[in-house]
Write an enzyme that holds these catalytic residues in place. Structure first.
Site: not given
Length: 319
Positions: A127, A169
């Site tokens: 991330d 994501m």
């Protein structure tokens, strides 16, 4: 410090095996006994600890995921669970732990440190949302995976005069979408850090069509909501044929890129050096291609902010 351990926690990320390998081999080179904790903090509570040799970590540098496996432990959030984890470490004679993982793993490392266990944390998450570093382990691989998928989807979008919307994501961060969007030449990127108005997106698509462009690629970060919902709104408001692809956990697997392999190796070696020098309670990072080691109580930014300037670059180039 003569005996240390390494564990991976939370979501897996490409490059974790690289860092494990570096910790084990550098630790042994410096005369330490190195153990692996299997199953993250939950495995630590259960005492799943095993000594590792140089050969145990052979042939893993190219593999995604984590050989030590991982988990999300609710028990470790409790005082009783942490006390049991500390007892397991003490029973095994382990003096320091290298923790590899994201924000939740970092919080766990800080709690272990508060319990008297020396820790160093390596930021491992696709991330790219960890404090004190420009890049997290696994991010580069995830971006490359998205770019490869987007290139393939563009081929079929061109063939059918379609709009391809790809949901990527990143939790609450838009870093993957922004980096991959610039790299694959996407026409539009939707991220949590920038206010999204679907009317602006439709005007952009209409302008492209007027200029003779019959296909487009849109990247949407999961933090803004469902990509399928956005595609439905586009179709309802403008009538365009939009096909949605949710890449999901494809982005978390796969062989790590060279950049992630080098970063994981550098951080693994540095983590061992810190512990053997008695420097504990450190979060590693990379700033201007130099390794930094922040103290847990340093006033570092709470989150690595996405580079919003990439959105401007993408907008200017996606004509």
């Amino acid at each position: 410090m003569r005996k240390i351990a390494v564990l991976t926690s939370g979501g897996d990320a490409p490059g974790m095996n690289v860092a494990i390998r570096a910790v084990v081999r550098e630790g042994i080179r410096l005369g330490c006994e190195v153990c692996g904790v299997y199953g993250g903090y939950e495995g630590l509570i259960e005492g799943k600890i095993r000594r590792l040799s140089e050969r145990d970590v052979g042939g893993i540098i190219h593999r995604g995921g984590t050989m030590l496996q991982t988990s999300r432990s609710e028990r470790f959030r409790t005082a009783e669970g942490r006390a049991q984890a500390v007892r397991q470490l003490q029973a095994s004679g382990i003096e320091g732990v290298v923790v590899i993982g994201g924000n939740g793993s970092f919080e766990g490392a800080k709690k272990l440190e508060a319990e008297g266990v020396a820790t160093v944390c390596i930021p491992g998450t696709i991330d790219n949302d960890m404090p004190g570093t420009e890049m997290t382990l696994g991010f580069d691989t995830a971006v490359n995976t998205v770019v490869e998928a987007a290139d393939r989807i563009r081929d079929t979008s061109f063939s059918h005069d379609r709009i391809g919307l790809i949901e990527v994501m990143g939790r609450h961060s838009g870093s993957i979408a922004l980096w991959a969007g610039v790299a694959c030449g996407a026409e539009y990127v939707i991220v949590p850090e920038i206010e999204f108005r679907i009317e602006d997106l439709i005007r952009k698509l209409q302008a492209s069509i007027r200029d003779g462009k019959r296909h487009s690629i849109i990247l949407s970060a999961e933090g803004v909501g469902s990509g399928a919902d956005i595609a439905s709104r586009i179709k309802a408001m403008a009538g365009y044929d939009v096909r949605t692809t949710v890449l999901g956990h494809l982005q978390r697997g796969g062989s790590p890129t060279a950049a992630d392999r080098v970063l994981g190796s550098r951080w693994g070696v540095e983590a061992v050096h810190l512990l053997t020098r008695g420097e504990r309670g450190r979060l590693l990072g990379i700033v201007n291609n130099r390794i930094v080691a922040h103290r847990y109580d340093d006033p570092i930014r709470q989150e690595n902010q996405s580079d919003i300037s990439l959105a401007t670059i993408l907008q200017n180039l996606s004509i």
